[in-house]
Scaffold this active site. Structure first.
Site, short mmCIF file in Angstrom:
data_model
loop_
_atom_site.label_atom_id
_atom_site.label_comp_id
_atom_site.label_asym_id
_atom_site.label_seq_id
_atom_site.Cartn_x
_atom_site.Cartn_y
_atom_site.Cartn_z
N HIS A 130 -9.23 -4.41 12.80
CA HIS A 130 -8.19 -4.99 11.95
C HIS A 130 -7.65 -6.19 12.71
O HIS A 130 -6.68 -6.09 13.47
CB HIS A 130 -7.10 -3.95 11.68
CG HIS A 130 -6.04 -4.44 10.74
ND1 HIS A 130 -4.71 -4.11 10.88
CD2 HIS A 130 -6.11 -5.22 9.64
CE1 HIS A 130 -4.02 -4.67 9.91
NE2 HIS A 130 -4.83 -5.36 9.15
N LYS B 213 -8.63 -2.86 1.15
CA LYS B 213 -8.46 -1.87 2.22
C LYS B 213 -9.33 -0.63 1.98
O LYS B 213 -9.68 0.06 2.92
CB LYS B 213 -6.99 -1.48 2.35
CG LYS B 213 -6.10 -2.58 2.91
CD LYS B 213 -6.59 -3.14 4.24
CE LYS B 213 -5.62 -4.15 4.82
NZ LYS B 213 -6.16 -4.84 6.01
N SER C 134 0.90 -6.09 10.04
CA SER C 134 1.49 -7.01 9.07
C SER C 134 2.80 -7.59 9.63
O SER C 134 3.64 -6.87 10.16
CB SER C 134 1.76 -6.25 7.77
OG SER C 134 2.33 -7.09 6.82
N ARG D 14 2.78 -12.11 -1.21
CA ARG D 14 1.42 -12.37 -0.71
C ARG D 14 0.73 -13.47 -1.49
O ARG D 14 1.08 -13.78 -2.62
CB ARG D 14 0.57 -11.09 -0.87
CG ARG D 14 1.00 -9.94 0.02
CD ARG D 14 0.25 -9.97 1.31
NE ARG D 14 0.61 -8.87 2.20
CZ ARG D 14 0.00 -8.64 3.35
NH1 ARG D 14 -0.99 -9.41 3.76
NH2 ARG D 14 0.39 -7.65 4.13
N LYS E 36 -0.78 -12.62 12.58
CA LYS E 36 -2.24 -12.59 12.71
C LYS E 36 -2.91 -13.73 11.93
O LYS E 36 -3.74 -14.46 12.46
CB LYS E 36 -2.72 -11.22 12.22
CG LYS E 36 -4.18 -10.91 12.34
CD LYS E 36 -4.42 -9.40 12.29
CE LYS E 36 -3.71 -8.72 11.15
NZ LYS E 36 -4.34 -8.96 9.85
N THR E 37 -2.54 -13.87 10.67
CA THR E 37 -3.13 -14.92 9.83
C THR E 37 -2.66 -16.30 10.28
O THR E 37 -3.45 -17.23 10.42
CB THR E 37 -2.76 -14.70 8.35
OG1 THR E 37 -3.26 -13.42 7.94
CG2 THR E 37 -3.37 -15.77 7.47
N ARG F 253 0.84 -1.19 0.00
CA ARG F 253 0.00 0.00 0.00
C ARG F 253 0.88 1.26 0.00
O ARG F 253 2.03 1.23 0.39
CB ARG F 253 -0.90 0.03 1.24
CG ARG F 253 -2.02 -1.00 1.23
CD ARG F 253 -2.83 -0.89 2.52
NE ARG F 253 -1.99 -1.04 3.70
CZ ARG F 253 -1.50 -0.03 4.42
NH1 ARG F 253 -1.79 1.22 4.09
NH2 ARG F 253 -0.75 -0.26 5.46
N ASP G 219 -8.55 -11.10 8.79
CA ASP G 219 -8.04 -9.73 8.71
C ASP G 219 -9.00 -8.63 9.14
O ASP G 219 -8.57 -7.65 9.73
CB ASP G 219 -7.60 -9.45 7.26
CG ASP G 219 -6.69 -8.24 7.16
OD1 ASP G 219 -5.81 -8.07 8.03
OD2 ASP G 219 -6.85 -7.46 6.22
#
Length: 534
Positions: A217, A197, A235, A319, A239-240, A56, A254
């Site tokens: 988030h 996003k 990031s 990704r 988290k994932t 981003r 997410d």
């Protein structure tokens, strides 16, 4: 999915373009290959290169300042205002550009809870961007498409370059939210994350302002007993990975909403995971989800089409996107009740935070507003030692309101639900980055399992030690984890260096929090580190 109806794009000003509506992932992958925009890996997964932008671009994200937003949005470096007249002029130019293209159009929606459903139309210049939208948004049935009316529209033109001097942008790329017209306008960047996003940012305004719902988030999962766990983290913090647990059903990885009815729902219909150093042994669920239908971004392949997940020559932000049903153990629909545990994940590159600690309500609010992680050497130009990185609410780039609005909502929900809140350091142990080592994933998993199972117990002096600098309660024992690992100071074997580094981080916390002090309650202010270096 086959075409369910004939649609018109004339209300957007698109009159001349040929467009493909609601194409299947197979058709979109075929189009991508035919247009020489991607290749297939050895197992049939599509691999694309997003071009100039592999992440981003937060400095090029704007919100149109209008009657809806002018008094509610927290304007500044994160939410940059954009003039309505400039938006209209730029929109006209983007539409003229798209009128000369072959387009790919998809109707989809966000929010798995029917009461919060947001219908979305996505108009893409590239077929693989449209395939990403298929993966990441929720997919309507044929029956739902018959009466589908889009509420928000994403217009995505990666090949259009803005003229900054004329168009009011900073440079040639842009992502602009217009709440009056309900449009997310994206141009000059092929990075697909801008698509999801954009809608996430819109929901982060819509849900708290109009729906009494906290947008988060975070990832979440649910256990056999129906207990929901929430994982906040920026990031690279896990988290994932940590929410994708073979023993618990995945709700989402997410973006979620926490309603006034104490339910948690996924915004999305897919997952968007980092794949740097991915291995089947460490992360079997995510590894197994990379198959036909998934999209790999900016990875490097060998001559046989095999992915080298360790190769970061294009970017560290490699990704994969895939529909959530690529994961075997999922919650359907993506809704959970009975929130019992919240985990704040941080990759502390200073190596001074405990690997897991229990937070009081005031500490939870403080750490939520702070949203700490750290950048390590090599991830950005000029970064040669760990640098503290703070992102309010663990998602500041996507939060249109003032962070304390979200923190107050979270604090209220935590008290109402009696949830336990844990700070988990997935970063370094035994010293800072370059000296210590990254916390072993198996230890982090064991600590999270212990918290979820109740094995860490209620707070007591016998079971917990209050950290002398940060004031958090760190457990003295945890099943499956060596006792020495639980004390960050003990892993250093050098008390003086440990405390010097710990104080350095507390000062960074204090400096960062200055911008919130005028808005934060006394209770929240008391939740910060206990001691500072002078």
């Amino acid at each position: 999915m086959t075409n369910a109806k004939t649609i018109s794009l004339k209300n957007y000003g698109i009159t001349h373009a040929n467009f493909h509506y609601q194409e299947t992932p197979e058709e979109l992958q075929k189009a991508t290959l035919e247009m020489d925009m991607g290749v297939e890996t050895s197992n049939g997964t599509l691999a694309v290169n997003t071009g100039e932008f592999t992440g981003r671009s937060p400095k090029d994200r704007y919100i149109v300042k209008d009657d809806i937003t002018k008094d509610k949005v927290w304007w500044g470096d994160i939410n940059i205002p954009f003039e309505k007249e400039k938006f209209d002029a730029l929109y006209t130019k983007v539409i003229a550009y798209l009128n000369e293209k072959e387009l790919f159009v998809r109707d989809s929606y966000a929010c798995a809870d029917e009461d919060y459903k947001l219908n979305i139309r996505v108009i893409n210049e590239y077929p693989w961007s449209n395939m990403f939208a298929y993966n990441m948004f929720l997919r309507p049935t044929e029956e739902e498409l018959k009466d589908f009316t889009p509420e928000w529209t994403v217009i995505n033109a990666p090949g259009f370059m803005a003229d900054a001097a004329v168009d009011g942008t900073r440079q040639h790329n842009f992502a602009i939210l217009n709440f009056t017209d309900k449009i997310a306008l994206i141009g000059g960047t092929g990075y697909t994350g801008e698509i999801k996003k954009g809608i996430f940012s819109a929901l982060n305004f819509i849900l708290p302002v109009y729906k009494e719902t906290l947008p988060m988030h975070c990832s979440s999962n649910i256990g056999e007993d129906g207990d929901t766990a929430i994982f906040f983290g920026l990031s690279g913090t896990g988290k994932t990975t940590l929410s994708t647990d073979p023993n618990r059903r995945l709700i989402g990885d997410d973006e979620h909403g926490w309603t006034s009815r104490n339910t948690v729902f996924n915004f999305e219909g897919g997952c968007y995971a980092k794949v740097i150093n991915l291995s089947e042994e460490q992360e079997p669920e995510i590894y197994g989800a990379i198959k036909a239908g998934a999209i790999l971004e900016n990875v490097v392949l060998d001559d046989n089409g095999n992915v080298d997940f360790a190769d970061t020559s294009i970017t560290q932000n490699t990704r994969v996107s895939y529909p959530i049903h690529h994961i075997d153990n999922i919650q359907q629909p993506s809704i959970g009740k009975n929130v019992k545990n919240i985990f704040f994940l941080t990759a502390d590159a200073f190596g001074v935070l405990p690997p897991i600690s229990k937070l009081t309500p005031s500490q939870a609010a403080y750490h939520f507003i702070s949203g700490y992680t750290a950048k390590v050497a090599g991830t950005e130009a000029g970064v040669v030692e760990p640098v503290p990185s703070f992102s309010a609410c663990f998602g500041a780039p996507f939060m249109p309101l003032h962070p304390t609005k979200y923190a107050e909502m979270l604090s209220k929900k935590m008290k109402e639900s009696g949830v336990d809140v844990w700070l988990v350091n997935t970063g370094w142990t035994g010293g800072p980055y370059g000296i210590g080592t990254r916390m072993k994933l198996k230890y982090t998993r064991a600590m999270i399992s212990a918290a979820l199972n109740g094995d860490l117990g209620l707070y007591s002096y016998d079971k917990y030690h209050i950290h002398s600098v940060f004031g958090v309660a760190q457990p003295r024992e945890c099943p499956g984890v060596p006792t020495s690992v639980l004390s960050p100071r003990a892993t250093w074997n050098d008390d003086e260096k440990y405390y010097t580094t710990a104080f350095k981080l507390t000062n960074a916390f204090r400096e960062n929090f200055k911008k919130f002090e005028g808005y934060a309650s006394e209770e929240i202010r008391r939740g910060g580190p206990q001691r500072y270096a002078f």
